[in-house]
Design an enzyme around this catalytic site. Structure first.
Site, PDB file in Angstrom:
ATOM      1  N   ASP A  96     -15.796  -4.034  -4.430  1.00 18.76           N
ATOM      2  CA  ASP A  96     -15.582  -5.067  -3.668  1.00 18.76           C
ATOM      3  C   ASP A  96     -17.132  -5.740  -3.465  1.00 18.76           C
ATOM      4  O   ASP A  96     -18.140  -5.148  -3.726  1.00 18.76           O
ATOM      5  CB  ASP A  96     -15.273  -4.807  -2.307  1.00 18.76           C
ATOM      6  N   SER A  97     -17.290  -7.112  -3.271  1.00 19.03           N
ATOM      7  CA  SER A  97     -18.394  -7.612  -3.235  1.00 19.03           C
ATOM      8  C   SER A  97     -19.103  -7.676  -1.907  1.00 19.03           C
ATOM      9  O   SER A  97     -19.949  -8.247  -1.554  1.00 19.03           O
ATOM     10  CB  SER A  97     -18.384  -9.301  -3.962  1.00 19.03           C
TER      11      SER A  97
ATOM     12  N   CYS B 208      -2.503 -14.205  -3.557  1.00 15.43           N
ATOM     13  CA  CYS B 208      -2.281 -14.859  -2.133  1.00 15.43           C
ATOM     14  C   CYS B 208      -2.255 -16.162  -2.068  1.00 15.43           C
ATOM     15  O   CYS B 208      -2.771 -16.595  -0.960  1.00 15.43           O
ATOM     16  CB  CYS B 208      -3.093 -14.122  -1.004  1.00 15.43           C
TER      17      CYS B 208
ATOM     18  N   ARG C  16       0.778  -1.059  -0.017  1.00 16.03           N
ATOM     19  CA  ARG C  16      -0.095  -0.077   0.063  1.00 16.03           C
ATOM     20  C   ARG C  16       0.830   1.347  -0.180  1.00 16.03           C
ATOM     21  O   ARG C  16       0.648   2.205  -0.726  1.00 16.03           O
ATOM     22  CB  ARG C  16      -0.853  -0.124   1.183  1.00 16.03           C
TER      23      ARG C  16
ATOM     24  N   ASP D  16      -6.093  -7.207  -6.160  1.00 13.43           N
ATOM     25  CA  ASP D  16      -5.941  -8.069  -4.930  1.00 13.43           C
ATOM     26  C   ASP D  16      -6.727  -9.099  -4.489  1.00 13.43           C
ATOM     27  O   ASP D  16      -7.470  -8.801  -3.425  1.00 13.43           O
ATOM     28  CB  ASP D  16      -5.532  -7.039  -3.839  1.00 13.43           C
TER      29      ASP D  16
HETATM   30  N1  SAH Z   1      -6.608  -5.018  -0.792  1.00 14.44           N
HETATM   31  C1  SAH Z   1      -7.337  -5.354   0.363  1.00 14.44           C
HETATM   32  C2  SAH Z   1      -7.506  -6.818   0.658  1.00 14.44           C
HETATM   33  C3  SAH Z   1      -8.297  -7.646  -0.260  1.00 14.44           C
HETATM   34  S1  SAH Z   1      -9.059  -9.048   0.315  1.00 14.44           S
HETATM   35  C4  SAH Z   1      -6.616  -4.496   1.413  1.00 14.44           C
HETATM   36  O1  SAH Z   1      -5.687  -3.883   1.050  1.00 14.44           O
HETATM   37  O2  SAH Z   1      -7.065  -4.461   2.728  1.00 14.44           O
HETATM   38  C5  SAH Z   1      -9.850  -9.598  -0.848  1.00 14.44           C
HETATM   39  C6  SAH Z   1     -11.260  -9.021  -1.011  1.00 14.44           C
HETATM   40  O3  SAH Z   1     -12.125  -9.413  -2.341  1.00 14.44           O
HETATM   41  C7  SAH Z   1     -12.454  -9.039   0.260  1.00 14.44           C
HETATM   42  O4  SAH Z   1     -12.601  -7.918   0.769  1.00 14.44           O
HETATM   43  C8  SAH Z   1     -13.637  -9.758  -0.649  1.00 14.44           C
HETATM   44  O5  SAH Z   1     -14.917  -9.247  -0.119  1.00 14.44           O
HETATM   45  C9  SAH Z   1     -13.350  -9.582  -2.064  1.00 14.44           C
HETATM   46  N2  SAH Z   1     -13.997 -10.306  -2.931  1.00 14.44           N
HETATM   47  C10 SAH Z   1     -13.849 -11.445  -2.936  1.00 14.44           C
HETATM   48  N3  SAH Z   1     -14.566 -12.271  -4.061  1.00 14.44           N
HETATM   49  C11 SAH Z   1     -14.811 -11.019  -4.826  1.00 14.44           C
HETATM   50  C12 SAH Z   1     -15.560 -10.747  -6.090  1.00 14.44           C
HETATM   51  N4  SAH Z   1     -15.638 -11.937  -6.723  1.00 14.44           N
HETATM   52  N5  SAH Z   1     -15.707  -9.532  -6.522  1.00 14.44           N
HETATM   53  C13 SAH Z   1     -15.542  -8.557  -5.692  1.00 14.44           C
HETATM   54  N6  SAH Z   1     -14.730  -8.799  -4.686  1.00 14.44           N
HETATM   55  C14 SAH Z   1     -14.539 -10.064  -4.020  1.00 14.44           C
END
Ligand code: SAH
Length: 431
Positions: free
Chosen positions: A284-285, A374, A243, A334
């Site tokens: 995000d979902s 990840c 970040r 991510d």
């Molecule tokens: N980049 C973030 C962490 C991401 S974790 C940070 O720095 O804090 C992964 C995220 O993906 C989660 O918040 C989860 O809700 C979201 N997610 C999972 N599947 C998804 C999808 N198909 N579409 C959108 N978001 C999704």
């Protein structure tokens, strides 16, 4: 063996009584009470190389109660390790120590915790939130402890640390000087260990505030974390350094239109706003995560007009943007873990390739892509190949400017390659 008779006689005793019994056994001379796990011939090699896991198929004889300390020995009877036994997991024993003279007792856990905390104190962490205990890498298999300001959030995912939980909790408070310890043992991997999910305050002094929302300060940004309801222990601390790198890159590239995919509570979005981006979109979902992202924009004093949140599937959103002819100067991808094991890598590879291809199409030439995986089951090498394939399909050229990994408070031991999970590529699109 004395130890096994002692435990069998008390088979009907409560968990707590058996815990006390095991402690008594473990505090006594190990040679007298300890159960022994004998390995098959040739299966001693990985423990000799200080890999901390013993798989079911490597064991010739011996068993113990969940989390009980066992002596692991070679087929020839030589000492290999002290470990915690897990009767239902394919990882039957997780090693505590490779030192025959070491006793696995309360002092052992305090030493390990103090060592882990001391290492963090020397790291250049620009935050009051950090991982204090990172499982195997800190010699405490199955234990994750994160610190969020004045609050600790812990996850116990193996029988060994589960059995020693009260001892570990006391040691955590003693070593850190903190008082509030929340338990987030709701990870699905507990099922493999025969453990039910558990959440709630593990330590909270009488009269102490019970709020589970904590404000943390990362690189000078304010972020809130709900240790009870957030993902994992509350927040994705492993991406802290990425970040910061993203904020630097957005500033130096003068990126104006930023797309943060899988934004969770908007950490990368706040980074982009702090770096001067004009328009930031978080996708995000999870509705609650996006609400928190919006709150973070306000908490840091940014004009709400500069940020928008889209509650939707990322893949579908990216496709929609391509159809609409949208363009961005910087994109973050991510996603959550698409593959836990190498066996799921092929399906995961397709999913990674697809989102990376779409992101490349949406980027302006000269734009920045921060792309991550990840998935433990996808190696850094494979991830690089997948992203290369996505670039070819999108018809773009890209330069890799940096490779990133988990922040150093999420270390790996040199003998435990399974510890590597998070990898990132910083790519500049050239045409
Ligand atoms: N980049 C973030 C962490 C991401 S974790 C940070 O720095 O804090 C992964 C995220 O993906 C989660 O918040 C989860 O809700 C979201 N997610 C999972 N599947 C998804 C999808 N198909 N579409 C959108 N978001 C999704």
């Amino acid at each position: 063996m004395g130890g096994s008779r002692l435990v069998e006689k008390n088979a009907l005793a409560s968990n707590f009584q058996s815990f006390l019994l095991s402690l008594r056994g473990e505090l006594a001379s190990p040679g007298n009470n300890m159960k022994t796990i004998r390995l098959r011939d040739g299966k001693e090699r990985s423990l000799i190389k200080r890999h901390p896991w013993v798989f079911e198929g490597s064991i010739a004889s011996g068993r113990a109660d969940p989390g009980e300390t066992v002596r692991v020995e070679s087929a020839a009877g030589e000492f290999l390790a002290w470990g915690a036994y897990s009767p239902t997991s394919s990882i039957r024993v997780r090693a505590w120590s490779f030192d025959a003279a070491e006793r696995i007792d309360a002092a052992f856990f305090e030493r390990r915790i103090a060592r882990a905390v001391a290492v963090r104190a020397r790291l250049p962490i620009e935050s009051d939130a950090m991982r204090l205990i990172h499982g195997e890498a800190d010699g405490l298999p199955g234990l994750v402890v994160d610190r969020y300001g004045d609050t600790l959030s812990a996850q116990f995912t193996a029988t060994g640390v589960e059995r020693w939980k009260p001892v570990i909790a006391d040691a955590l408070l003693k070593v850190t000087g903190l008082q509030r310890l929340y338990e987030r043992s709701d990870a699905s991997v507990r099922e493999f260990e025969g453990l039910a999910p558990l959440t709630g305050w593990l330590r909270l002094p009488t009269g102490a505030p019970e709020h589970t929302e904590v404000t943390i300060h990362e690189h000078g940004w304010k972020l809130t974390v709900d240790v009870a309801h957030g993902h994992k222990t509350g927040y994705y601390l492993d991406q802290r350094d990425s970040r910061r790198l993203f904020a630097h890159s957005v500033r130096h590239f003068g990126a104006q239109r930023v797309l943060n995919c899988y934004s969770y509570t908007g950490g990368f979005s706040v980074a982009a706003l702090a770096a001067g981006a004009a328009e930031v979109t978080s996708v995000d979902s999870s509705g609650p995560a996006l609400e928190r992202a919006l709150a973070h924009v306000a908490l840091n004093g940014f004009d709400a007009q500069r940020h928008s949140a889209i509650d939707a599937d990322v893949n579908a959103t990216l496709r929609g943007f391509v159809e609409q002819g949208r363009r961005f100067d910087a994109i973050v991808l991510d996603p959550p873990k698409f593959a836990s094991t190498a066996g799921q890598a092929e399906r995961a590879a397709r999913a990674y390739k697809d989102i990376n291809r779409l992101a490349f199409m949406l980027l302006e030439p000269g734009g920045l892509l921060f792309t991550f995986s990840c998935s433990g089951g996808v190696s850094a090498d494979l991830f690089h190949k997948i992203v290369a394939g996505a670039g070819l399909d999108a018809g773009i050229d890209g330069q890799i400017h940096a490779r990133t990994g988990a922040a150093p408070d999420h270390p790996m031991t040199i003998t435990f390659p399974e510890g590597e999970y998070l990898k990132g590529l910083v790519i500049v699109k050239q045409r």
